[in-house]
Write a protein that holds these residues in place. Structure first.
Motif, PDB file in Angstrom:
ATOM      1  N   LEU A 178      23.620 -33.100  13.991  1.00 36.80           N
ATOM      2  CA  LEU A 178      24.615 -33.457  12.988  1.00 36.80           C
ATOM      3  C   LEU A 178      24.156 -32.966  11.613  1.00 36.80           C
ATOM      4  O   LEU A 178      24.961 -32.456  10.820  1.00 36.80           O
ATOM      5  N   GLY A 179      22.858 -33.110  11.352  1.00 34.27           N
ATOM      6  CA  GLY A 179      22.331 -32.614  10.089  1.00 34.27           C
ATOM      7  C   GLY A 179      22.529 -31.108   9.948  1.00 34.27           C
ATOM      8  O   GLY A 179      22.938 -30.609   8.894  1.00 34.27           O
ATOM      9  N   ASP A 217      24.831 -29.414  11.386  1.00 28.83           N
ATOM     10  CA  ASP A 217      26.267 -29.191  11.249  1.00 28.83           C
ATOM     11  C   ASP A 217      26.700 -29.395   9.797  1.00 28.83           C
ATOM     12  O   ASP A 217      27.457 -28.593   9.231  1.00 28.83           O
ATOM     13  N   PHE A 218      26.204 -30.469   9.197  1.00 29.22           N
ATOM     14  CA  PHE A 218      26.557 -30.722   7.801  1.00 29.22           C
ATOM     15  C   PHE A 218      25.981 -29.628   6.898  1.00 29.22           C
ATOM     16  O   PHE A 218      26.632 -29.214   5.929  1.00 29.22           O
ATOM     17  N   THR A 241      28.204 -26.716   7.153  1.00 31.65           N
ATOM     18  CA  THR A 241      29.452 -27.024   6.463  1.00 31.65           C
ATOM     19  C   THR A 241      29.289 -26.856   4.954  1.00 31.65           C
ATOM     20  O   THR A 241      30.145 -26.263   4.280  1.00 31.65           O
ATOM     21  N   PHE A 242      28.171 -27.347   4.434  1.00 27.81           N
ATOM     22  CA  PHE A 242      27.940 -27.260   2.995  1.00 27.81           C
ATOM     23  C   PHE A 242      27.848 -25.787   2.552  1.00 27.81           C
ATOM     24  O   PHE A 242      28.470 -25.387   1.562  1.00 27.81           O
ATOM     25  N   ALA A 289      36.416 -32.612  12.641  1.00 29.18           N
ATOM     26  CA  ALA A 289      36.424 -32.586  11.186  1.00 29.18           C
ATOM     27  C   ALA A 289      37.565 -33.412  10.606  1.00 29.18           C
ATOM     28  O   ALA A 289      37.599 -33.668   9.401  1.00 29.18           O
ATOM     29  N   ASP A 293      36.155 -37.454  11.682  1.00 27.87           N
ATOM     30  CA  ASP A 293      34.987 -37.975  10.969  1.00 27.87           C
ATOM     31  C   ASP A 293      35.051 -37.527   9.503  1.00 27.87           C
ATOM     32  O   ASP A 293      34.857 -36.357   9.196  1.00 27.87           O
ATOM     33  N   ARG A 337      33.111 -37.609   7.151  1.00 28.77           N
ATOM     34  CA  ARG A 337      31.924 -37.076   6.495  1.00 28.77           C
ATOM     35  C   ARG A 337      31.979 -35.555   6.371  1.00 28.77           C
ATOM     36  O   ARG A 337      31.445 -34.979   5.420  1.00 28.77           O
ATOM     37  N   TYR A 338      32.643 -34.884   7.343  1.00 28.95           N
ATOM     38  CA  TYR A 338      32.754 -33.426   7.224  1.00 28.95           C
ATOM     39  C   TYR A 338      33.518 -33.040   5.964  1.00 28.95           C
ATOM     40  O   TYR A 338      33.119 -32.146   5.224  1.00 28.95           O
ATOM     41  N   VAL A 369      31.340 -33.626   2.917  1.00 29.19           N
ATOM     42  CA  VAL A 369      30.337 -32.575   2.731  1.00 29.19           C
ATOM     43  C   VAL A 369      30.996 -31.296   2.195  1.00 29.19           C
ATOM     44  O   VAL A 369      30.475 -30.641   1.275  1.00 29.19           O
TER      45      VAL A 369
END
Lengths: 223, 223, 223
Positions: free
Chosen positions: C22-23, C25-26, C29-30, C76, C79, C81-82, C85
């Motif tokens: 997940l980290g 992935d984020f 994404t960033f 996305a 959740d 959080r995507y 980010v």
């Protein structure tokens, strides 16, 4: 929209209100279809292209939202009346295109702001009904309200106007934010839908009237 | 396609006919992939872009239809043979691109009209199978037939040609209309599929041959 | 990523590894959101357009993949959080846009290649988890890695850069191919994910560094 519902009554459970909401939905569809048709004529398209842009402008945002939240087939595909209303809007412009230039821009802006408000609030509510988290439901308001116009602009090979300085998606986001925050504070759902829609409408109309825009970044630009 | 089926026999229940329909589907995919590759070469794209446009032109319409009607994952994603046929069409153009300019335009138009007919009829039938109402199934015929070319044009930053004066989506709509109306009148489903496909094919070929277009709106235009 | 798992342990079953993935992935994404924002600024967009392009560049590929493989609502959208980010990446560029031109291009290329590798491998694995055949899972790697940038380019009315000579989607395809082939040969799944990601990263970075491109077709071109 405020008929002091008995506690626990679902907004959608009331047949009379459901019909009212459906009427609002069709009205917004018609207005957006008219705008799509006008843009198609300005882009030099022919009758078929005009009807296609009426359909995509009016229904593209809702279809995209439904795909994203898992409401499949999308409502506008499941229920043929949406397509008929959209084509009706396009056909109206086709029949009356000689008079389109006489429509006062202020009327178009007002109707468009009304359509945007209806689509934004309905989009956020549907997203919440499908279990989306509040932040994503608010984003769905913008996708519902501005998605159709974005597809229209892509078809006309323009950079989508929603990406350019304009209080449009921001009005949709703001209205949905008001509604969602109000509901989480325990305020009545219908009242907050009305207040959120009014906020979206007012923000959009006033921003056009006063020439408001989002701030530019200093030292940037296309030049 | 007309083997006088016993009453009640599902068209798709017959293994031999299913193979025939699959063969038609692959043939249409190949033709559309070839066209996508030719457009990609004309747009100055490189081999990867050519293969991407082969894929999207050939399969984009069917994928979009499947998303809209709820056939997820779309057939062209579920069954790798569609991608292989599409890439095969693109690779053929890559290998033979020096000779592409010698292909008679009339042959390309005829093959494209055949592919359009197959896609339109198959698209409308699948939409009906998934429970869509007749009007929406007819629209799905146009999306299946013209959707891939529309995505191709968007990728090439063109206004989609289907939006400009041309009897293309109209042929797909007309063929599907013939099929759907015939079926609702109780005529045999396979016969009407064949008649609808033939109507689409004939309308498209004749419109190119005779230079038919949709009527322009008087007093409008890009000028 | 290689913690010598007990046989039969699913990669996703391990909470610590799931958090690591997940980290990653984020992080991807960033990085993609930052690139989308930089492209938006270069295209003269305003703050809202910058945030929209951050979102679509970072998350468009994964959303499209999820729609195609039937993971609906897309991760996305499900959740928030995507989105946070992605907007965080866009907001960072907004705040620091005066300094963006000082970022060394080599750093951007390296970060982008890392994001591409993460997205490609994660995309192919998810497609396999959803039952897609290996060829289609490999294609999903390219869609996950390059889809967001393609939507960004469409919004900016460009021909998508992925369609023009560049080892970008090819790197994603190659990395996923390495992973899928290795898994089918019975090699450990996590090792092959790592090897595939490294192959994608190396191919992308080296191709930029050495100026590699796909071969042009002789006798063609836009001129």
């Amino acid at each position: 929209m405020e008929a002091s519902p008995a506690p626990g009554t679902q907004a959608r459970g009331d047949g009379r209100e459901a019909r009212l909401l459906l009427g609002f939905d069709f009205a917004g569809t018609f207005v957006f279809a008219v705008e799509g048709a006008i843009a198609a004529i300005a882009g030099g398209l022919d009758p078929l292209g005009i009807l296609v842009l009426s359909f995509t402008t009016a229904l593209g945002g809702g279809i995209l939202r439904d795909l994203l939240i898992g409401a499949i087939p999308p409502n506008a595909i499941r229920d043929p009346r949406y397509a008929l209303v959209a084509f009706g809007g396009g056909a109206t412009v086709l029949l009356l295109h000689r008079f389109v230039s006489f429509v006062p821009p202020a009327l178009l802006v007002t109707l468009d702001a009304a359509g945007l408000s209806l689509f934004a609030i309905a989009g956020a509510r549907k997203a919440l009904d499908f279990g989306l988290r509040p932040l994503m439901a608010i984003l769905m308001a913008a996708i519902t309200g501005a998605g159709g116009g974005t597809v229209r602009d892509l078809f006309l090979a323009h950079v989508p106007t929603v990406l350019r300085a304009d209080i449009y998606a921001v009005a949709a986001l703001s209205g949905a934010l008001v509604m969602v925050v109000g509901q989480r504070l325990g305020l009545p759902s219908r009242t907050m839908a009305f207040v959120g829609g009014a906020a979206c409408f007012a923000l959009r109309v006033i921003s056009v009237w006063r020439g408001w825009n989002l701030p530019h970044l200093s030292g940037m630009g296309r030049g």
